[in-house]
Design a protein around this motif. Structure first.
Motif, PDB file in Angstrom:
ATOM      1  N   PHE A   8     102.363  64.454  55.514  1.00 62.74           N
ATOM      2  CA  PHE A   8     103.448  63.576  55.941  1.00 62.74           C
ATOM      3  C   PHE A   8     102.978  62.660  57.059  1.00 62.74           C
ATOM      4  O   PHE A   8     103.184  61.444  57.014  1.00 62.74           O
ATOM      5  N   LEU A   9     102.339  63.240  58.080  1.00 61.33           N
ATOM      6  CA  LEU A   9     101.877  62.435  59.211  1.00 61.33           C
ATOM      7  C   LEU A   9     100.836  61.405  58.781  1.00 61.33           C
ATOM      8  O   LEU A   9     100.907  60.243  59.200  1.00 61.33           O
ATOM      9  N   ASN A  10      99.889  61.803  57.950  1.00 58.11           N
ATOM     10  CA  ASN A  10      98.889  60.844  57.487  1.00 58.11           C
ATOM     11  C   ASN A  10      99.526  59.709  56.689  1.00 58.11           C
ATOM     12  O   ASN A  10      99.141  58.549  56.829  1.00 58.11           O
ATOM     13  N   ALA A  11     100.512  60.015  55.878  1.00 60.03           N
ATOM     14  CA  ALA A  11     101.203  58.974  55.101  1.00 60.03           C
ATOM     15  C   ALA A  11     101.955  58.011  56.019  1.00 60.03           C
ATOM     16  O   ALA A  11     101.941  56.794  55.798  1.00 60.03           O
ATOM     17  N   ARG A  12     102.611  58.534  57.053  1.00 55.55           N
ATOM     18  CA  ARG A  12     103.338  57.661  57.966  1.00 55.55           C
ATOM     19  C   ARG A  12     102.377  56.810  58.781  1.00 55.55           C
ATOM     20  O   ARG A  12     102.646  55.641  59.060  1.00 55.55           O
ATOM     21  N   LEU A  13     101.230  57.369  59.170  1.00 56.97           N
ATOM     22  CA  LEU A  13     100.238  56.575  59.891  1.00 56.97           C
ATOM     23  C   LEU A  13      99.683  55.478  58.980  1.00 56.97           C
ATOM     24  O   LEU A  13      99.462  54.349  59.431  1.00 56.97           O
ATOM     25  N   ASP A  14      99.501  55.786  57.709  1.00 55.05           N
ATOM     26  CA  ASP A  14      99.096  54.752  56.752  1.00 55.05           C
ATOM     27  C   ASP A  14     100.145  53.647  56.687  1.00 55.05           C
ATOM     28  O   ASP A  14      99.805  52.456  56.659  1.00 55.05           O
ATOM     29  N   ASP A  15     101.431  54.043  56.672  1.00 54.79           N
ATOM     30  CA  ASP A  15     102.532  53.069  56.641  1.00 54.79           C
ATOM     31  C   ASP A  15     102.514  52.174  57.879  1.00 54.79           C
ATOM     32  O   ASP A  15     102.814  50.979  57.798  1.00 54.79           O
ATOM     33  N   ASP A  16     102.199  52.745  59.039  1.00 47.58           N
ATOM     34  CA  ASP A  16     102.139  51.969  60.279  1.00 47.58           C
ATOM     35  C   ASP A  16     100.920  51.045  60.287  1.00 47.58           C
ATOM     36  O   ASP A  16     100.995  49.905  60.756  1.00 47.58           O
ATOM     37  N   GLU A  17      99.821  51.562  59.784  1.00 49.48           N
ATOM     38  CA  GLU A  17      98.554  50.840  59.869  1.00 49.48           C
ATOM     39  C   GLU A  17      98.482  49.637  58.925  1.00 49.48           C
ATOM     40  O   GLU A  17      97.985  48.569  59.310  1.00 49.48           O
ATOM     41  N   ALA A  18      98.959  49.774  57.703  1.00 50.01           N
ATOM     42  CA  ALA A  18      98.787  48.725  56.690  1.00 50.01           C
ATOM     43  C   ALA A  18      99.338  47.362  57.114  1.00 50.01           C
ATOM     44  O   ALA A  18      98.607  46.364  57.075  1.00 50.01           O
ATOM     45  N   PRO A  19     100.605  47.279  57.540  1.00 44.27           N
ATOM     46  CA  PRO A  19     101.101  45.948  57.910  1.00 44.27           C
ATOM     47  C   PRO A  19     100.436  45.406  59.172  1.00 44.27           C
ATOM     48  O   PRO A  19     100.263  44.196  59.315  1.00 44.27           O
ATOM     49  N   ALA A  20     100.054  46.301  60.082  1.00 39.86           N
ATOM     50  CA  ALA A  20      99.375  45.838  61.292  1.00 39.86           C
ATOM     51  C   ALA A  20      98.022  45.227  60.932  1.00 39.86           C
ATOM     52  O   ALA A  20      97.648  44.178  61.456  1.00 39.86           O
ATOM     53  N   ARG A  21      97.313  45.864  60.024  1.00 36.56           N
ATOM     54  CA  ARG A  21      96.013  45.318  59.592  1.00 36.56           C
ATOM     55  C   ARG A  21      96.194  43.978  58.884  1.00 36.56           C
ATOM     56  O   ARG A  21      95.404  43.052  59.073  1.00 36.56           O
ATOM     57  N   ARG A  22      97.238  43.878  58.051  1.00 42.29           N
ATOM     58  CA  ARG A  22      97.475  42.617  57.329  1.00 42.29           C
ATOM     59  C   ARG A  22      97.792  41.474  58.281  1.00 42.29           C
ATOM     60  O   ARG A  22      97.456  40.327  58.022  1.00 42.29           O
ATOM     61  N   SER A  23      98.468  41.769  59.392  1.00 47.27           N
ATOM     62  CA  SER A  23      98.894  40.695  60.281  1.00 47.27           C
ATOM     63  C   SER A  23      97.961  40.483  61.471  1.00 47.27           C
ATOM     64  O   SER A  23      98.142  39.555  62.247  1.00 47.27           O
ATOM     65  N   TYR A  24      96.962  41.326  61.602  1.00 46.66           N
ATOM     66  CA  TYR A  24      96.061  41.223  62.751  1.00 46.66           C
ATOM     67  C   TYR A  24      95.179  39.992  62.650  1.00 46.66           C
ATOM     68  O   TYR A  24      94.566  39.715  61.632  1.00 46.66           O
ATOM     69  N   ASP A  25      95.108  39.262  63.727  1.00 47.71           N
ATOM     70  CA  ASP A  25      94.284  38.057  63.784  1.00 47.71           C
ATOM     71  C   ASP A  25      93.002  38.408  64.530  1.00 47.71           C
ATOM     72  O   ASP A  25      93.038  38.723  65.713  1.00 47.71           O
ATOM     73  N   GLU A  26      91.892  38.377  63.834  1.00 44.58           N
ATOM     74  CA  GLU A  26      90.607  38.744  64.440  1.00 44.58           C
ATOM     75  C   GLU A  26      90.275  37.890  65.660  1.00 44.58           C
ATOM     76  O   GLU A  26      89.547  38.310  66.538  1.00 44.58           O
ATOM     77  N   ALA A  27      90.812  36.698  65.700  1.00 47.02           N
ATOM     78  CA  ALA A  27      90.525  35.820  66.834  1.00 47.02           C
ATOM     79  C   ALA A  27      91.204  36.307  68.111  1.00 47.02           C
ATOM     80  O   ALA A  27      90.896  35.851  69.203  1.00 47.02           O
ATOM     81  N   GLY A  28      92.141  37.229  67.970  1.00 49.18           N
ATOM     82  CA  GLY A  28      92.813  37.778  69.144  1.00 49.18           C
ATOM     83  C   GLY A  28      93.883  36.877  69.726  1.00 49.18           C
ATOM     84  O   GLY A  28      94.330  37.080  70.849  1.00 49.18           O
ATOM     85  N   ASP A  29      94.311  35.874  68.975  1.00 41.45           N
ATOM     86  CA  ASP A  29      95.317  34.965  69.518  1.00 41.45           C
ATOM     87  C   ASP A  29      96.719  35.252  68.982  1.00 41.45           C
ATOM     88  O   ASP A  29      97.579  34.395  68.960  1.00 41.45           O
ATOM     89  N   TYR A  30      96.929  36.488  68.553  1.00 40.37           N
ATOM     90  CA  TYR A  30      98.257  36.894  68.097  1.00 40.37           C
ATOM     91  C   TYR A  30      99.166  36.884  69.310  1.00 40.37           C
ATOM     92  O   TYR A  30      99.031  37.669  70.225  1.00 40.37           O
TER      93      TYR A  30
END
Length: 120
Positions: A8-30
């Motif tokens: 359960f915990l691993n699945a919820r962490l996956d849920d948290d991680e996926a959208p953050a990775r999709r929206s993360y800007d490598e340039a750091g200007d988020y």
């Protein structure tokens, strides 16, 4: 076979991680210019923060849930002790470790897969 709480915990962490990775800007200007409480809250949960929290929770979970405790100087596995239960089932080395995992899970108590028996 994975312990249901750990799965359960691993699945919820996956849920948290996926959208953050999709929206993360490598340039750091988020950056969000917030003008009200909702935007302030959103700005506080930048993808880099979410990813850091997910990584920290995964490290904590790795420390409290061990696949073979005997090999890692904690609880025993079936290879080393047949009384330890079925092979491949992750276990908690100490009761306190399970409590830590349960406390992490409470942050996801709203989720339909949360088991009320996990509440501390």
């Amino acid at each position: 076979m994975t312990n249901p709480l750990i799965a359960f915990l691993n699945a919820r962490l996956d849920d948290d991680e996926a959208p953050a990775r999709r929206s993360y800007d490598e340039a750091g200007d988020y950056d969000i210019r917030a003008s009200d409480a909702t935007l302030d809250h959103f700005a506080n949960w930048k993808p880099e923060r979410v990813l850091a929290e997910v990584a920290a929770k995964r490290k904590l979970l790795e420390r409290v849930a061990l696949p073979c405790g005997f090999c890692l100087n904690a609880v025993r596995c079936v290879e080393h002790d047949v009384s330890a239960g079925p092979p491949g089932v992750w276990r908690f080395a100490f009761e306190e470790d399970e409590q830590i995992a349960r406390l992490l899970a409470e942050g996801y108590a709203w989720h339909e897969d949360f088991d009320e028996g996990w509440r501390v």
